[in-house]
Design a protein around this motif. Structure first.
Motif, PDB file in Angstrom:
ATOM      1  N   UNK A 134       0.826  -1.210   0.000  1.00 16.20           N
ATOM      2  CA  UNK A 134       0.000   0.000   0.000  1.00 16.20           C
ATOM      3  C   UNK A 134       0.856   1.255   0.000  1.00 16.20           C
ATOM      4  N   UNK A 135       1.943   1.268   0.762  1.00 13.46           N
ATOM      5  CA  UNK A 135       2.828   2.432   0.795  1.00 13.46           C
ATOM      6  C   UNK A 135       3.464   2.663  -0.569  1.00 13.46           C
ATOM      7  N   UNK A 136       3.879   1.571  -1.226  1.00 10.78           N
ATOM      8  CA  UNK A 136       4.440   1.693  -2.573  1.00 10.78           C
ATOM      9  C   UNK A 136       3.407   2.299  -3.517  1.00 10.78           C
ATOM     10  N   UNK A 137       2.174   1.801  -3.427  1.00  9.66           N
ATOM     11  CA  UNK A 137       1.109   2.322  -4.276  1.00  9.66           C
ATOM     12  C   UNK A 137       0.854   3.796  -4.047  1.00  9.66           C
ATOM     13  N   UNK A 138       0.930   4.240  -2.796  1.00  7.99           N
ATOM     14  CA  UNK A 138       0.718   5.661  -2.504  1.00  7.99           C
ATOM     15  C   UNK A 138       1.820   6.519  -3.107  1.00  7.99           C
ATOM     16  N   UNK A 139       3.036   5.971  -3.183  1.00  3.00           N
ATOM     17  CA  UNK A 139       4.111   6.732  -3.810  1.00  3.00           C
ATOM     18  C   UNK A 139       3.804   7.042  -5.259  1.00  3.00           C
ATOM     19  N   UNK A 140       3.313   6.045  -5.983  1.00  4.19           N
ATOM     20  CA  UNK A 140       2.945   6.257  -7.385  1.00  4.19           C
ATOM     21  C   UNK A 140       1.684   7.111  -7.491  1.00  4.19           C
TER      22      UNK A 140
ATOM     23  N   UNK B  21       0.383   7.982   4.153  1.00  4.32           N
ATOM     24  CA  UNK B  21       0.280   9.305   4.772  1.00  4.32           C
ATOM     25  C   UNK B  21       1.629   9.738   5.328  1.00  4.32           C
ATOM     26  N   UNK B  22       2.330   8.835   5.977  1.00  2.00           N
ATOM     27  CA  UNK B  22       3.629   9.168   6.557  1.00  2.00           C
ATOM     28  C   UNK B  22       4.670   9.458   5.475  1.00  2.00           C
ATOM     29  N   UNK B  23       4.725   8.598   4.451  1.00  2.00           N
ATOM     30  CA  UNK B  23       5.734   8.746   3.400  1.00  2.00           C
ATOM     31  C   UNK B  23       5.528  10.016   2.588  1.00  2.00           C
ATOM     32  N   UNK B  24       4.285  10.295   2.207  1.00  2.00           N
ATOM     33  CA  UNK B  24       4.022  11.464   1.372  1.00  2.00           C
ATOM     34  C   UNK B  24       4.158  12.758   2.165  1.00  2.00           C
ATOM     35  N   UNK B  25       3.912  12.711   3.462  1.00  2.00           N
ATOM     36  CA  UNK B  25       4.143  13.897   4.290  1.00  2.00           C
ATOM     37  C   UNK B  25       5.627  14.235   4.299  1.00  2.00           C
ATOM     38  N   UNK B  26       6.473  13.214   4.397  1.00  2.00           N
ATOM     39  CA  UNK B  26       7.919  13.430   4.383  1.00  2.00           C
ATOM     40  C   UNK B  26       8.388  13.996   3.045  1.00  2.00           C
ATOM     41  N   UNK B  27       7.910  13.431   1.940  1.00  2.00           N
ATOM     42  CA  UNK B  27       8.360  13.910   0.629  1.00  2.00           C
ATOM     43  C   UNK B  27       7.806  15.303   0.323  1.00  2.00           C
TER      44      UNK B  27
END
Length: 417
Positions: free
Chosen positions: A283-289, A337-343
């Motif tokens: 799911x985290x990978x999918x959110x990145x894309x 949510x965590x990954x995209x907040x960081x980027x």
């Protein structure tokens, strides 16, 4: 111009560090240490006494990291030393974790000191790890690279924790005398795993040249704080992030307590937490894309919308089956949510000051899960209902999302200044 993740060994090496250190978060921090502390190291204490000492040492570690992160981040910027500081904090985390194996029964003070030191290493290192994102990914790649970091963290942390749970529940399968011995051995495994899989970052990642203009004095640190306040996009984002990530962290920390309050079996709750780890990986990978396709902020909104739905649903929760469905929904958006907040934040900050600004970012992160649990606890006390108390988190999600609308999203290749 950033380089595609598929062709960037440095980006993979950076993301693999999350695979390395997340085992501490799952096996030690959230999983076994609190249990072993109460039952083995502090077994002669009352439950309230052991809770007090565990909370005190945990809070002291968090406070120390919160105070030093922005300052050390500024020093890392000036000296081009983000990797060196990350190596230092990795050692501060790994060695005490390894040392827990030799803490004997009843040696609660030694165990608490080792745990606090390891926590400083884990949380303190995040400032420099996050800051290195700008060195391995351009603005157009940051969503994807950040997401892969969280994804590998969930997968690595989940795999080792699953093995450690089997070791603890069936120690005889591994030739171990007791569950306590199995748990202590799991700490050794965490230390080894963390060390081995951290190595690629230190070999492959090259950080940008030092920013000699960075003032590392306390006056310079306050100047950076004033600078952040005068940049409306950064200040508003940090306020928004504090509110909604506080609610996210509270959901993570209070889920088991909420389930137990409803009478659910503790083994089922642990199984649900493990399930979240493995769902969160893809799911985290999918959110990145997804962030690249529809925009980072819209993808964050989607994740927060799911959290709002899950929080509202918690009021009507009745069965363990429903708890598993709710956990699965959280797993779908938690890492995103965590990954995209960081980027998103990495594209807002000034060039050459990633260390100092990610010090602020992680300082805010340490404040997280302070307001949320307090709010939940007060509402539960006033209303007399755990179901009503969980609804209070809606306030944090909605306020955070509302503030995020006021931050102009930086476009790939550009930055908001």
């Amino acid at each position: 111009m950033g380089i595609s993740l598929q062709h960037n060994r440095a980006a993979w090496a950076w993301a693999l560090y999350d695979w390395a250190n997340s085992t501490f978060a799952t096996t030690v921090l959230a999983g076994f240490f609190p249990v072993l502390f109460k039952q083995y190291w502090a077994g002669d204490m009352t439950a309230t006494q052991s809770t007090f000492w565990l909370g005190l040492f945990s809070s002291a570690a968090s406070l120390l990291v919160m105070l030093i992160s922005p300052w050390l981040g500024a020093i890392a910027d000036r000296r081009g030393a983000k990797k060196r500081f990350l190596l230092l904090f990795t050692l501060i985390g790994v060695l005490p974790t390894l040392g827990l194996f030799w803490a004997g029964e009843g040696q609660w003070l030694l165990a608490a000191l080792l745990f606090a030191a390891a926590s400083v290493g884990f949380f303190g290192g995040l400032t420099f790890y996050d800051a290195l994102l700008v060195d391995v990914a351009g603005p157009e790649d940051s969503d994807r690279v950040s997401a892969w970091g969280y994804a590998l963290g969930y997968l690595g942390g989940g795999l080792l924790f699953a093995l450690n749970v089997v070791m603890a529940t069936q120690p005889e399968w591994f030739g171990l005398a007791s569950a306590a011995q199995a748990v202590k051995l799991s700490f050794v495994m965490v230390a080894i795993w963390w060390t081995v899989f951290a190595l690629p970052l230190f070999i492959r990642v090259r950080e940008r040249p030092a920013n000699m203009d960075t003032d590392t004095s306390f006056a310079g640190l306050f100047a950076i704080l004033r600078q952040a306040v005068t940049r409306p996009g950064i200040l508003t984002f940090l306020l928004a992030y504090w509110l909604y990530i506080d609610a996210v962290h509270t959901t993570i920390r209070m889920a088991v307590d909420f389930g137990m309050a409803l009478g659910f079996d503790s083994n089922s709750l642990i199984a649900a937490l493990l399930m979240v780890q493995f769902i969160a990986f893809p799911a985290a990978v999918g959110f990145g894309y997804l962030g690249e396709r529809i925009g980072t902020r819209k993808a964050i909104y989607l994740g927060l919308l799911v959290y709002v739905g899950v929080t509202a649903w918690g009021y009507y929760l009745q069965t363990e089956g429903q708890f598993f469905i709710m956990a699965a929904a959280i797993g779908l958006v938690q890492g995103g949510v965590q990954a995209l907040s960081r980027s998103f934040y990495s594209r807002l900050i000034p060039a050459g000051q990633a260390g100092a600004y990610f010090g602020l970012f992680n300082m805010i992160g340490k404040f997280a899960a302070v307001l949320g649990p307090l709010l939940v606890g007060l509402v539960a006390l006033i209303s007399g209902s755990n179901r009503v108390s969980i609804l209070s988190l809606l306030v944090l999600f909605v306020l955070g999302a509302g503030l995020l609308t006021r931050v102009r999203e930086p476009q790939p290749g550009k930055a908001v200044r």
